[in-house]
Design a protein around this motif. Structure first.
Motif: not given
Length: 184
Positions: A17, A20-25, A28-29, A31-32, A47
């Motif tokens: 996660a 795949t989502h390096p700048r995700g909240t 979002e992480i 959920e992923a 984080r």
């Protein structure tokens, strides 16, 4: 490794996660990774704490890779094959480590000591291979370690980005490491 299977599965999902989502909240992480934000908050809090937990897990995994490869117990070429296979069995963690790696990652304040057993074991393995005439001696054991690590981590990252196929990757790594890029 002392990580329960469920924790191992969660760490793997969180590693994927984050890559795949390096700048995700954090939401979002979470959920992923298939968990709630509340679960992620209980698990790591921030984080930075998540990244630190995953880096510590990565160091444990790399030391497990060394252990499972049996670098001291098996003939050099067999151990090399096992070493490659063990690395690729943990490709999600390798992708995370490659993604998070910074030049200061080996500094003591950044937790660099956690990587020493892994590097030392590889150095010793490649030195043994040189002494047994399997690996070339015009490149130091430490340089062979760095080349090997770069090759494995680089191809795992390239697979993640869709640049290389998963199929046959172990054979490619072994062949290229042993034979180089020279034409046969």
């Amino acid at each position: 490794m002392n990580t329960p299977a469920s924790d191992e599965k969660l760490l793997k999902a969180l590693a994927v996660a984050l890559v795949t989502h390096p700048r995700g909240t954090l939401k979002e992480i979470a959920e992923a990774a298939g968990i709630s934000k509340a679960t992620l908050n209980r698990y790591c809090g921030t984080r930075d704490q998540l990244i630190e937990r995953l880096m510590n897990h990565g160091a444990q995994v790399m030391n497990l890779v060394i252990h499972n490869a049996g670098l001291d117990e098996h003939p050099v070429l067999d151990a090399l094959h096992r070493l490659i296979s063990e690395h690729l069995a943990h490709r999600e963690v390798l992708a995370f480590i490659a993604f998070e790696w910074r030049p200061d990652s080996l500094d003591e304040p950044s937790g660099g000591a956690r990587w020493l057993p892994y590097g030392d074991a590889l150095d010793a393995f490649f030195l043994r291979g040189q002494q047994e005439g399997v690996f070339r001696v015009d490149i130091t054991a430490r340089e062979l370690t760095e080349i090997f690590i770069s090759l494995v981590f680089g191809l795992v990252d390239a697979e993640r980005r869709g640049r290389v196929a998963r199929a046959g990757m172990a054979a490619v790594i072994e062949k290229f490491f042993l034979k180089g890029a020279a034409s046969p």
